[in-house]
Design a protein around this motif. Structure first.
Motif, short mmCIF file in Angstrom:
data_model
loop_
_atom_site.label_atom_id
_atom_site.label_comp_id
_atom_site.label_asym_id
_atom_site.label_seq_id
_atom_site.Cartn_x
_atom_site.Cartn_y
_atom_site.Cartn_z
N ALA B 341 0.81 -1.22 0.00
CA ALA B 341 0.00 0.00 0.00
C ALA B 341 0.84 1.27 0.00
O ALA B 341 0.36 2.34 -0.35
CB ALA B 341 -0.94 0.00 1.20
N SER B 342 2.09 1.17 0.38
CA SER B 342 2.92 2.38 0.39
C SER B 342 3.38 2.73 -1.02
O SER B 342 3.92 3.80 -1.26
CB SER B 342 4.15 2.17 1.27
N GLY B 343 3.18 1.81 -1.95
CA GLY B 343 3.63 2.05 -3.32
C GLY B 343 5.03 1.54 -3.57
O GLY B 343 5.51 1.52 -4.69
N MET B 387 -0.45 -0.47 5.12
CA MET B 387 -1.14 0.77 4.86
C MET B 387 -0.90 1.70 6.04
O MET B 387 -1.22 1.36 7.18
CB MET B 387 -2.63 0.54 4.67
N ALA B 388 -0.36 2.87 5.73
CA ALA B 388 -0.04 3.80 6.80
C ALA B 388 -1.30 4.51 7.26
O ALA B 388 -2.28 4.61 6.54
CB ALA B 388 0.97 4.83 6.29
N ALA B 389 -1.26 5.00 8.47
CA ALA B 389 -2.40 5.75 8.98
C ALA B 389 -1.99 7.19 9.15
O ALA B 389 -0.82 7.49 9.32
CB ALA B 389 -2.85 5.18 10.31
N GLY B 390 -2.96 8.04 9.11
CA GLY B 390 -2.67 9.39 9.54
C GLY B 390 -2.86 10.45 8.51
O GLY B 390 -2.76 10.21 7.31
N SER B 391 -3.18 11.59 9.01
CA SER B 391 -3.10 12.77 8.18
C SER B 391 -2.00 13.59 8.82
O SER B 391 -2.08 13.96 9.98
CB SER B 391 -4.42 13.54 8.22
N SER B 392 -0.96 13.81 8.09
CA SER B 392 0.16 14.53 8.70
C SER B 392 -0.12 16.02 8.64
O SER B 392 -0.30 16.57 7.57
CB SER B 392 1.44 14.20 7.97
N LYS B 393 -0.26 16.59 9.79
CA LYS B 393 -0.46 18.04 9.83
C LYS B 393 0.78 18.64 10.45
O LYS B 393 0.82 18.87 11.65
CB LYS B 393 -1.69 18.40 10.65
N SER B 394 1.78 18.80 9.67
CA SER B 394 3.04 19.27 10.24
C SER B 394 3.18 20.78 10.05
O SER B 394 2.81 21.30 9.03
CB SER B 394 4.21 18.56 9.60
#
Lengths: 375, 394
Positions: B341-343, B387-394
């Motif tokens: 899923a990471s490509g 499959m990674a989780a998260g919405s990175s709000k950096s």
């Protein structure tokens, strides 16, 4: 570098036909040979019930599954796709819904209709020029009177068939268009037969990842077609809690509404007769079209579950795709992909959703139509 | 050895390699209904079924061992619940749901299904899934099949009322069926929804603990301990339960190579590969594909394979391969990168095609088609991983 031998015996005589005829008839396929997969008569029989069909996910890959996967992979190797969709990144958006998002940079660069600053994808028109790209047609599905389903490696396209065509800008592995043809003509509207064939197809493939989609809003190609692909995960909508409001009848039709989901959604299952369920759903859909309610369908769980997503009646030409309704969103832009939040997606889906009042009316419509069929 | 024989042998080994001799008898002393399944065997079959369960469902042991647990499901089994169980297996965690199961004679009944994995203590792998079934005796209205821990289980709006009001009289009569069971229904009719009581839930959990105690005890003597919670992180090259199950559906000869590990080891080998080459699984895992090389194998083909992997391209090579018994065959080996899923590339799949076997298989698919369908099926299976989780709000 690839030395895989594929069936070299496709012979076709090209004829000059205008691609405009594509819109209305399948005659353009005459003279060409393609692999034909024939459903057994058992698959399409009037009273085949689920008691007869296996509730069991096959222990082994089915033949149709093998045919579709092998043909798709063959086209991959030959470079007919614009990009390798498996290189795109998928992630779960943090939150209760566990929405999925994919960063697909390849799609947008080749898209004919450049978005005007829109971050999410619009529809992709089905553009199939069989004269220039006959290789994009993988095979055809047709019915037969035989007891067992079988594959004919090369034959004329029958009068009534479903064409399986690759989507060269795929959303996921195995992404194909399924275009039903009846008496050499394409379908102008969705009917019981095309829904039933699609559900049979899903059942025959018998692969948990395989899902089919239908968007009633098709601005660039007026004939009916379905899309299908192998999604690695079930879509978020499939996990949401449900509330049954119709069921227990003789024909085993069950209709549930999906609870706590931003777009109004119904799910249909049957414990008995697939054909009857397909007929009921198609009548419901034609009523929706009459009333200008936009909708999308998703067939999952190897044909056992059909989702109906209900969108606003809309004068403006806006709609979202079935996989977006299901909770799977595509981004062409790394920044947007990284910044996406569940709240934003909840807002997006609810902005397209049918409102509560109309939803109640649709549910009542479903009850009355389903009870007609459920005798 | 026939396929069935070798499968039964694997099923025997599933227990024998992990637990000491009297474990089955000890489990049979428990008077509860439960099954034990092994996800590393193709088809995710039952390797044990308790006497109570067999009696409750009216099956004999022979009819059930080696089958998948879904033989107990039927038309009224809620599909969403089945999907939730599948997700729990994918995530290698426990689950407790209400489920409709069917006896051998086809009668359905509700039961509380409590499933939990059993891990190897040292390597953190899932060894078995244990599933306890407690029949639900009290009939309560619930939200049929919804996972009990689901936070939205409180939202149980049943729309019957509003639905009935606006619809014409004919339909009202039809809808009336939804609420009460049809008086003319036969014994196959069953409530739409059902929920287990707290007592039944506690009972299921206790039964699981008893089973775990037995398994832990009998794993001590073999030195290959099991535990109820994952104690160690599985090492690199770990093939998860759900990947195992997906790959087990593919009946062709293929291997997965991990290109990130030194030596490019084989981390998965299909049953058909083992049959083709004559090796046992434990003899092959961890070795480089060169294990199949022999006297006449062109040494350059070994480098060819390495080069293909480095180039991250799909390719077919013709090489001579040797079985364990030293007999050789020409292998049209197709290698392809497989992404998750990471490509990014997770594995390379190597699908064998024995050149002597050029005939169509029983479905009329050519060997080349079969080879490519294997690649496709592996790609679909592996695509669900990481499959990674998260919405990175950096």
């Amino acid at each position: 570098m690839v030395s895989v031998k594929w069936l070299e015996d496709k012979n076709f005589r090209t004829k000059s036909r205008k691609s405009k005829q594509l819109e209305h008839s399948c005659l353009f396929l005459q003279g060409m040979d393609f692999p034909i997969y024939n459903f057994s008569s058992q698959s399409l029989e009037e009273n085949t019930s689920f008691e007869g069909m296996s509730c069991i996910t096959g222990e082994e890959q089915s033949m149709l599954d093998a045919v579709l996967l092998s043909q798709w992979e063959d086209r991959m190797l030959k470079g007919y796709f614009k990009y390798d969709v498996t290189t795109s990144e998928i992630k779960v958006i943090t939150g209760k819904m566990k929405f999925l998002s994919q960063l697909n940079e390849g799609q947008i660069t080749d898209h004919q209709f450049k978005s005007e600053g829109k971050k999410l994808h619009e529809f992709y028109p089905l553009v199939f020029d069989c004269m220039k790209h006959p290789e994009e047609l993988l095979f055809c599905l047709a019915s037969s009177k035989k007891a067992k389903s079988e594959l004919t490696p090369s034959a004329d396209v029958p009068d009534s068939a479903v064409l399986v065509i690759i989507n060269v800008t795929p959303v996921e592995y195995g992404h194909v268009y399924l275009v039903p043809c009846f008496s050499n003509k394409l379908y102008p509207f969705l009917d019981a037969r095309s829904i039933e064939i699609s559900t049979r197809l899903a059942a025959e493939i018998n692969n948990q990842s395989f899902r089919m989609f239908y968007d009633c809003y098709r601005p660039n190609f007026s004939a009916v077609y379905f899309e299908a692909c192998y999604l690695p995960h079930p879509l978020p909508v499939e996990f949401r809690p449900v509330s049954t409001f119709f069921g227990g009848g003789r024909r085993g039709i069950h209709i549930c509404s999906i609870i706590d989901y931003p777009i109004k959604t119904l799910s249909f299952t049957t414990t008995h007769n697939l054909k009857i369920l397909a007929a009921a759903i198609s009548e419901i859909c034609s009523h929706l079209e009459e009333k200008n309610v936009q909708y999308n369908l998703m067939i999952s769980d190897s044909g056992k579950r059909v989702f109906l997503f209900l969108q606003k009646t809309c004068a403006a030409s806006r709609a979202i795709s079935a996989w977006e309704c299901g909770g799977y969103f595509l981004y062409a832009d790394r920044y947007e992909f990284d910044q996406v939040t569940e709240d934003a997606m909840l807002n997006r889906l609810s902005s397209f959703s049918l409102d509560d009042c109309d939803f109640e009316a649709v549910k009542q419509l479903c009850c009355s139509i389903a009870s007609k069929f459920d005798v | 050895m026939s396929n069935m024989d070798s499968k039964l042998r694997l099923i025997q080994q599933s227990f024998n390699s992990r637990y000491s001799e009297w474990v089955r008898e000890a489990l049979d002393e428990l008077s509860d209904n439960f099954t034990i399944t092994d996800p590393s065997i193709s088809g995710h079959p039952l390797v044990f079924a308790s006497r109570s369960l067999l009696k409750m469902l009216s099956y004999s042991r022979e009819e059930v061992i080696g089958q998948n647990g879904n033989i107990f499901q039927g038309p009224k089994t809620n599909r969403r619940t089945v999907m939730e169980i599948r997700e729990a297996i994918r995530e290698e965690r426990g689950i407790q749901v209400n489920l409709v199961n069917y006896r051998k004679d086809g009668t359905p009944f509700w039961m509380l299904f409590h499933m939990s994995p059993v891990f190897g203590k040292e390597d953190g792998r899932v060894i078995h899934f244990v599933a306890v079934q407690v029949p639900i005796t009290r009939r309560q209205r619930g939200n049929g099949g919804v996972r009990l821990s689901e936070e939205a289980s409180g939202l149980n709006e049943i729309m019957f009322g509003s639905c009935r009001k606006e619809v014409d009289t004919n339909s009202v009569l039809e809808l009336g069926r939804v609420l009460s069971s049809d008086s003319s229904s036969n014994v196959l009719d069953i409530e739409e929804t059902c929920e287990a009581s707290d007592f039944e839930k506690r009972r299921a959990a206790n039964v699981f603990n008893s089973i775990l105690t037995v398994l832990t005890h009998y794993s001590e003597s073999t030195g290959r301990l099991v535990c109820g919670k994952r104690c160690s992180v599985p090492g690199v090259g770990y093939i998860s339960s759900s990947l195992n199950i997906s790959l087990g559906r593919i009946k062709q000869s293929f291997v997965l190579i991990d290109p990130h590990l030194p030596g490019l080891p084989i981390v998965y080998a299909s049953d058909a590969f083992l049959k083709l080459t004559g090796y046992d699984r434990h003899e092959i895992l961890g070795l480089n594909f060169a294990v199949l090389n022999g006297a006449d194998t062109n040494t350059s083909s070994e480098y060819q394979i390495q080069e293909i992997i480095q180039n991250e391209q799909a390719c077919t090579v013709r090489i001579v391969c040797y079985r364990k018994d030293k007999s050789s065959f020409w292998n049209s080996l197709h290698l392809s990168p497989v992404r998750n899923a990471s490509g990014k590339i997770a594995y390379f799949v190597g699908v064998q095609m024995e050149e002597e076997c050029k005939n169509m298989d029983r479905h009329g698919l050519s060997p080349e088609m079969r080879q490519l369908s294997t690649v496709g099926a592996v790609k679909v299976a592996v695509r669900s991983l990481s499959m990674a989780a998260g919405s990175s709000k950096s």
